[in-house]
Design a protein around this motif. Structure first.
Motif, PDB file in Angstrom:
ATOM      1  N   GLN B  74      -4.933  24.234  76.086  1.00 48.38           N
ATOM      2  CA  GLN B  74      -5.465  23.097  75.498  1.00 48.38           C
ATOM      3  C   GLN B  74      -6.964  23.180  75.075  1.00 48.38           C
ATOM      4  N   ASN B  75      -7.007  23.895  73.935  1.00 46.09           N
ATOM      5  CA  ASN B  75      -8.340  24.081  73.375  1.00 46.09           C
ATOM      6  C   ASN B  75      -8.319  24.061  71.757  1.00 46.09           C
ATOM      7  N   GLU B  76      -9.459  24.450  71.371  1.00 48.60           N
ATOM      8  CA  GLU B  76      -9.356  24.211  69.769  1.00 48.60           C
ATOM      9  C   GLU B  76      -8.870  25.533  68.782  1.00 48.60           C
ATOM     10  N   ALA B  77      -8.320  26.400  69.581  1.00 50.58           N
ATOM     11  CA  ALA B  77      -7.890  27.577  68.713  1.00 50.58           C
ATOM     12  C   ALA B  77      -6.525  27.191  67.996  1.00 50.58           C
ATOM     13  N   GLU B  78      -6.284  28.175  67.137  1.00 50.04           N
ATOM     14  CA  GLU B  78      -5.056  27.924  66.488  1.00 50.04           C
ATOM     15  C   GLU B  78      -3.872  27.633  67.443  1.00 50.04           C
ATOM     16  N   PRO B  79      -2.913  26.789  67.309  1.00 49.23           N
ATOM     17  CA  PRO B  79      -1.850  26.667  68.279  1.00 49.23           C
ATOM     18  C   PRO B  79      -1.250  28.066  68.812  1.00 49.23           C
ATOM     19  N   LEU B  80      -0.809  28.978  67.783  1.00 48.54           N
ATOM     20  CA  LEU B  80       0.147  30.123  68.130  1.00 48.54           C
ATOM     21  C   LEU B  80      -0.950  31.115  69.007  1.00 48.54           C
ATOM     22  N   LEU B  81      -2.123  31.177  68.732  1.00 49.20           N
ATOM     23  CA  LEU B  81      -3.320  32.117  69.380  1.00 49.20           C
ATOM     24  C   LEU B  81      -3.177  31.560  70.781  1.00 49.20           C
ATOM     25  N   GLU B 139       5.608  22.930  74.682  1.00 53.27           N
ATOM     26  CA  GLU B 139       6.042  22.028  73.822  1.00 53.27           C
ATOM     27  C   GLU B 139       5.343  21.494  72.694  1.00 53.27           C
ATOM     28  N   LYS B 140       3.908  21.075  73.642  1.00 52.14           N
ATOM     29  CA  LYS B 140       2.997  20.357  72.790  1.00 52.14           C
ATOM     30  C   LYS B 140       2.328  21.534  71.775  1.00 52.14           C
ATOM     31  N   VAL B 141       2.134  22.526  72.142  1.00 48.32           N
ATOM     32  CA  VAL B 141       1.474  23.508  71.384  1.00 48.32           C
ATOM     33  C   VAL B 141       2.610  24.040  69.945  1.00 48.32           C
ATOM     34  N   VAL B 142       3.877  23.950  70.614  1.00 46.42           N
ATOM     35  CA  VAL B 142       4.796  24.267  69.388  1.00 46.42           C
ATOM     36  C   VAL B 142       4.804  23.178  68.246  1.00 46.42           C
ATOM     37  N   THR B 143       4.723  22.000  68.913  1.00 44.62           N
ATOM     38  CA  THR B 143       4.731  20.670  67.968  1.00 44.62           C
ATOM     39  C   THR B 143       3.540  20.922  67.021  1.00 44.62           C
ATOM     40  N   GLU B 144       2.479  21.211  67.516  1.00 45.58           N
ATOM     41  CA  GLU B 144       1.221  21.358  66.624  1.00 45.58           C
ATOM     42  C   GLU B 144       1.457  22.296  65.776  1.00 45.58           C
ATOM     43  N   ALA B 145       2.253  23.229  66.162  1.00 40.06           N
ATOM     44  CA  ALA B 145       2.139  24.602  65.252  1.00 40.06           C
ATOM     45  C   ALA B 145       3.054  23.939  63.962  1.00 40.06           C
ATOM     46  N   ARG B 146       4.134  23.327  64.443  1.00 42.39           N
ATOM     47  CA  ARG B 146       4.919  22.825  63.392  1.00 42.39           C
ATOM     48  C   ARG B 146       4.273  22.065  62.333  1.00 42.39           C
ATOM     49  N   GLN B 147       3.618  20.979  62.977  1.00 46.32           N
ATOM     50  CA  GLN B 147       2.959  20.195  62.259  1.00 46.32           C
ATOM     51  C   GLN B 147       1.968  20.784  61.089  1.00 46.32           C
ATOM     52  N   ARG B 148       1.426  21.851  61.559  1.00 47.76           N
ATOM     53  CA  ARG B 148       0.539  22.655  60.504  1.00 47.76           C
ATOM     54  C   ARG B 148       1.520  23.632  59.748  1.00 47.76           C
ATOM     55  N   GLY B 149       2.772  23.620  59.866  1.00 47.38           N
ATOM     56  CA  GLY B 149       3.734  24.571  59.348  1.00 47.38           C
ATOM     57  C   GLY B 149       3.698  26.198  59.431  1.00 47.38           C
ATOM     58  N   ASP B 150       3.142  26.432  60.831  1.00 45.33           N
ATOM     59  CA  ASP B 150       3.055  27.551  61.276  1.00 45.33           C
ATOM     60  C   ASP B 150       4.625  28.151  61.770  1.00 45.33           C
ATOM     61  N   VAL B 151       5.315  27.286  62.374  1.00 47.87           N
ATOM     62  CA  VAL B 151       6.620  27.536  62.810  1.00 47.87           C
ATOM     63  C   VAL B 151       7.679  26.630  62.280  1.00 47.87           C
ATOM     64  N   THR B 152       8.745  27.048  62.343  1.00 47.72           N
ATOM     65  CA  THR B 152       9.948  26.114  61.539  1.00 47.72           C
ATOM     66  C   THR B 152      11.261  25.937  62.460  1.00 47.72           C
TER      67      THR B 152
END
Lengths: 206, 206
Positions: B74-81, B139-152
């Protein structure tokens, strides 16, 4: 009873059931002998210690399970479909165990790794050999799949270990929730871990 | 000693160390009290049973570990990082434990799931809550990553559970080989499981 020819087998069978249900540390030799229906003197005739029994149980369990792994992984089907068969058969085995004892007891090798591998070197070494054998078998299939262009992994050993790690992790969830359906994720996850193109399941039977 | 104000804390600390090293079933209340330096009478003043102690140890351990998960995820870095940071910190924690006691003791929640979850319902339920909390956070991080188009990924819940399953599976290998390097595979495996595009690690600090 006494030191009859089948006493060793009875002790092994009882010990395997009890270890699957309750682990290793919770068991005493007296309880194992009672469940086996053999006098305690028989135990020390066949096994010099509880640890020696555990090693024999591991060997017996892997000898039986290895047969299933060979049938699933060493046949003429497409390599990736053989991995799918391994996952399906693992799920079926867990379900059979659940039906007979009311609870998913998980993978004996994973259970004893987490319970004991940091405590007894002989058991740690045996479990390492068994997991290496599993990784070997998966790696052979991954290598075949790569030769066919079905997967694009770089390090086949590492990829095979990750597939086995995913299997153990999902079995942990199956035990935690007493629900074998957690293993249904394994096929898709395996394809992802191997960067695989999805085989045409309908076209191939096994 | 006796029923002093810090006796409960001493019992909890001793029990946590002993459970990490040797699991739950192998321990007796007398041994825990001896390690804690408190009389056995104190134990039953604070805990009605060994199971009640185990539940308190789980709560305490998760309260501490959860802080690390929050800082990593829970911080400001890119979700996957953030997920990468979770894996790195988990490996660092295991290595610290290994240096202090000579052996990788693994994940207490995984250990007790495989040792106990099929035997005691209160411990099973508590472990389910802890793993659900872990899956929630991933899951929260994965959802954020999906919203950014980083994961599918399609099912973010299932994907998050598979990431936690992979983590538990690789921790199992780290314990089996007394080698924390097995966790180094987690980052690549996580990207594969999430069908992720690899983030530009050099460009982002955290």
């Amino acid at each position: 009873m006494g030191r009859t020819s089948d006493a060793r087998e009875k002790i092994l069978t009882a010990a395997q059931s009890l270890i699957e249900l309750r682990g290793y540390s919770a068991l005493g030799v007296a309880e194992i002998c009672k469940a086996a229906g053999v006098p305690k003197g028989s135990f020390y005739y066949f096994f010099e210690s509880k640890e020696a029994l555990a090693l024999a149980v591991l060997d017996e369990h892997w000898a039986a399970q290895r047969g299933g792994w060979v049938r699933a992984l060493q046949n003429e089907a497409e390599p990736l479909l053989r991995l799918r068969r391994l996952f399906e058969e693992t799920e079926a085995d867990l379900r059979t165990g659940q039906q007979s004892c009311g609870t998913v007891s998980g993978c004996m090798f994973g259970n004893l790794t987490l319970e004991l591998s940091n405590q007894t070197e002989p058991i740690r070494e045996r479990l390492q050999q068994i997991f290496e054998a599993q990784v070997d078998m998966v790696e052979k299939v991954v290598t075949e799949a790569r030769q066919r262009g079905d997967v694009t992994v770089g390090d086949t050993r590492e990829a095979a270990r990750s597939v086995v790690a995913q299997l153990e992790g999902q079995v942990l969830f199956a035990k935690l929730y007493n629900n074998t359906q957690h293993l249904e994720a394994l096929w898709d996850n395996c394809l992802s871990l191997l960067s695989a193109r999805r085989p045409d399941v309908a076209a191939v039977s096994y």
